[in-house]
Write a protein that holds these residues in place. Structure first.
Motif, PDB file in Angstrom:
ATOM      1  N   LYS A 101      39.116  16.426 -37.362  1.00 47.36           N
ATOM      2  CA  LYS A 101      39.940  15.590 -36.791  1.00 47.36           C
ATOM      3  C   LYS A 101      39.180  14.326 -36.247  1.00 47.36           C
ATOM      4  CE  LYS A 101      39.965  17.786 -32.037  1.00 47.36           C
ATOM      5  NZ  LYS A 101      40.914  18.082 -31.101  1.00 47.36           N
ATOM      6  N   LEU A 102      40.039  13.593 -35.766  1.00 44.66           N
ATOM      7  CA  LEU A 102      39.703  12.035 -35.222  1.00 44.66           C
ATOM      8  C   LEU A 102      40.398  11.866 -33.820  1.00 44.66           C
ATOM      9  CD1 LEU A 102      38.065   9.329 -35.106  1.00 44.66           C
ATOM     10  CD2 LEU A 102      40.006   8.391 -36.267  1.00 44.66           C
ATOM     11  N   GLU A 103      39.711  11.741 -32.779  1.00 42.95           N
ATOM     12  CA  GLU A 103      40.351  11.403 -31.525  1.00 42.95           C
ATOM     13  C   GLU A 103      39.936   9.987 -30.931  1.00 42.95           C
ATOM     14  OE1 GLU A 103      40.184  14.497 -28.633  1.00 42.95           O
ATOM     15  OE2 GLU A 103      41.339  15.773 -29.921  1.00 42.95           O
ATOM     16  N   GLU A 104      40.662   9.158 -30.588  1.00 46.76           N
ATOM     17  CA  GLU A 104      40.422   7.789 -30.007  1.00 46.76           C
ATOM     18  C   GLU A 104      40.502   8.054 -28.572  1.00 46.76           C
ATOM     19  OE1 GLU A 104      41.746   4.325 -32.421  1.00 46.76           O
ATOM     20  OE2 GLU A 104      42.594   5.658 -33.548  1.00 46.76           O
ATOM     21  N   PHE A 105      39.384   6.940 -27.794  1.00 46.15           N
ATOM     22  CA  PHE A 105      39.713   7.159 -26.426  1.00 46.15           C
ATOM     23  C   PHE A 105      39.561   5.415 -25.983  1.00 46.15           C
ATOM     24  CE2 PHE A 105      38.568  11.354 -27.072  1.00 46.15           C
ATOM     25  CZ  PHE A 105      39.264  12.001 -26.389  1.00 46.15           C
ATOM     26  N   PRO A 106      39.782   5.148 -24.989  1.00 45.88           N
ATOM     27  CA  PRO A 106      39.530   3.563 -24.620  1.00 45.88           C
ATOM     28  C   PRO A 106      38.251   3.056 -24.798  1.00 45.88           C
ATOM     29  CG  PRO A 106      41.121   4.571 -23.010  1.00 45.88           C
ATOM     30  CD  PRO A 106      40.428   5.696 -23.745  1.00 45.88           C
ATOM     31  N   ASP A 107      37.169   3.815 -24.599  1.00 51.41           N
ATOM     32  CA  ASP A 107      35.880   3.611 -24.754  1.00 51.41           C
ATOM     33  C   ASP A 107      34.912   4.501 -25.569  1.00 51.41           C
ATOM     34  OD1 ASP A 107      36.063   5.616 -23.011  1.00 51.41           O
ATOM     35  OD2 ASP A 107      34.406   4.958 -21.527  1.00 51.41           O
ATOM     36  N   ALA A 108      35.606   5.430 -26.362  1.00 45.58           N
ATOM     37  CA  ALA A 108      35.004   6.243 -27.318  1.00 45.58           C
ATOM     38  C   ALA A 108      35.815   6.870 -28.536  1.00 45.58           C
ATOM     39  CB  ALA A 108      34.418   7.795 -26.360  1.00 45.58           C
ATOM     40  N   LEU A 109      34.860   7.169 -29.352  1.00 47.48           N
ATOM     41  CA  LEU A 109      35.595   7.672 -30.414  1.00 47.48           C
ATOM     42  C   LEU A 109      35.065   9.074 -31.067  1.00 47.48           C
ATOM     43  CD1 LEU A 109      37.935   6.295 -32.622  1.00 47.48           C
ATOM     44  CD2 LEU A 109      35.836   6.099 -33.864  1.00 47.48           C
ATOM     45  N   PHE A 110      35.675  10.220 -31.164  1.00 41.26           N
ATOM     46  CA  PHE A 110      35.393  11.569 -31.251  1.00 41.26           C
ATOM     47  C   PHE A 110      35.816  11.944 -33.011  1.00 41.26           C
ATOM     48  CE2 PHE A 110      36.343  16.053 -31.325  1.00 41.26           C
ATOM     49  CZ  PHE A 110      34.912  16.572 -31.415  1.00 41.26           C
ATOM     50  N   VAL A 111      34.734  12.379 -33.746  1.00 38.76           N
ATOM     51  CA  VAL A 111      34.973  12.777 -34.969  1.00 38.76           C
ATOM     52  C   VAL A 111      34.235  14.091 -35.109  1.00 38.76           C
ATOM     53  CG1 VAL A 111      34.633  12.339 -37.447  1.00 38.76           C
ATOM     54  CG2 VAL A 111      34.919  10.559 -35.705  1.00 38.76           C
ATOM     55  N   THR A 112      35.068  15.104 -35.819  1.00 35.04           N
ATOM     56  CA  THR A 112      34.489  16.247 -36.326  1.00 35.04           C
ATOM     57  C   THR A 112      34.894  16.685 -37.534  1.00 35.04           C
ATOM     58  OG1 THR A 112      34.156  18.661 -35.539  1.00 35.04           O
ATOM     59  CG2 THR A 112      36.212  17.863 -35.009  1.00 35.04           C
TER      60      THR A 112
END
Length: 354
Positions: A101-112
């Motif tokens: 999945k991919l999750e977006e945050f104002p100052d970060a991006l998370f991918v697994t």
């Protein structure tokens, strides 16, 4: 341990964000590797202390921190505190059964997502979870064990030329994802070469060993599909993101990566269909072979029905049977039986039953 789902007994009843490692421990001690670079310099070191990680937050250069080993909660917690990572992100990182999945945050991006490798000796696919957090000029990657598909990226970093040293951490993330998808293609192509060889074997020699191999490849293709289809969704979302952490000059590369993701999924679907066709062809070939055997046995039994009748008649023990006293009666009966068999065979052949 189940391959398609990981046991989550330890997570039962825990509050969201708890750092409970889910999966199989694949290394004894976590290993931290920090690569810090810009156009002019490159530092590549294995580090022992988290104090060194301040380089990722303070330096103006691009930093890539890779952590091998996810089973130490204290280490994950310290990394989370240093980079201000959400506890939910850390929970997903230590859960190796997490869906890509991919999750977006104002100052970060998370991918697994999953990295795949093929054990060619066993014909078995092994998967390792890769998680990445992109924040500012720093990329943090988390792996279950040492060893990955990123050696070409490290080699490109050692060369001073090329856009990898000029562009930021978002381009580094793209190159890592590109390596993952190229490896997907490589694994699928290796399996596909063998799958395409099944055509002649299924029709020519449908053995039980072949059936077992077909079922093995069907299972492995299903396992690959479980990894690559949600990974394609990640790239599609990444191509459409408006998050400022992904700079505009990276967009064309992401779109190109999405094309590769589509190619991987198409290849997996095609080979899955081919395997289903091979299985159907195998069943048809076995059924036809059984039909041939049954046809032969039926013809054989049908021919012997009248012959058995004749033998039964002249095998009776009645005293008055004129034919029993013929000097050549035995040979006459054999001739009649041979004639009956020949006539029946000729009739079956004329009707194209044999």
């Amino acid at each position: 341990m189940a391959r398609f789902l990981k046991k989550r007994d330890q997570e039962t009843g825990r509050s969201p964000g708890s750092l409970i490692f889910v999966g199989q421990q694949k290394t004894d001690t976590p290993r931290l590797r920090l690569i810090d670079y810009d156009q002019e310099m490159l530092k590549d070191d294995f580090i022992d202390s988290l104090d060194t990680l301040s380089a990722c937050t303070d330096s103006q250069s691009t930093s890539w921190l890779n952590i091998d080993g996810l089973h130490v909660p204290d280490l994950m917690s310290q990394v989370g505190n240093l980079f201000d990572l959400s506890s939910l992100i850390l929970e997903d990182i230590v859960n190796t059964g997490q869906r890509p999945k991919l999750e977006e945050f104002p100052d970060a991006l998370f991918v697994t997502l999953k990295m795949l490798s093929l054990d060619e000796e066993l014909g078995r696919i092994n998967a390792e979870q890769l998680s990445a957090v992109l924040t500012g000029n720093c990329l943090i990657t988390f792996q279950e064990k040492p060893g990955d598909v990123f050696d070409p990226v490290r080699e490109r970093l050692r060369r001073q030329s090329g856009r990898l040293r000029r562009l930021g951490a978002d381009y580094l993330l793209y190159t890592l994802l590109d390596c993952v998808f190229e490896n997907y293609l490589k694994v699928v192509e290796i399996l596909g070469e063998r799958i395409e060889e099944f055509d002649e074997e299924v029709l020519g020699n449908p053995t039980p060993d072949l059936l077992e191999e077909i079922n093995l490849y069907r299972r492995e293709m299903a396992y690959i599909r479980k990894a690559v289809r949600p990974a394609r969704e990640i790239i599609l979302k990444l191509a459409k993101t408006e998050n400022e952490i992904i700079t505009p000059q990276i967009a064309p590369f992401i779109r190109d990566l999405h094309d590769m993701a589509e190619q991987v999924v198409d290849a997996v679907d095609i080979y899955r269909e081919m395997l289903n066709d091979h299985l159907n062809s195998y069943n048809m070939a076995v059924t036809n072979r059984l039909n041939d055997v049954m046809k032969f046995l039926t013809v054989f039994a049908t021919i012997f029905i009248p012959l058995s009748f004749l033998a039964g008649v002249y095998g009776m023990n009645f005293e008055i049977m004129p034919e029993l006293h013929y000097r050549n009666g035995y040979f006459i009966l054999l001739g009649i039986m041979g004639t009956v068999a020949a006539v029946m065979l000729a009739y079956f052949k004329k009707r194209k039953w044999i």
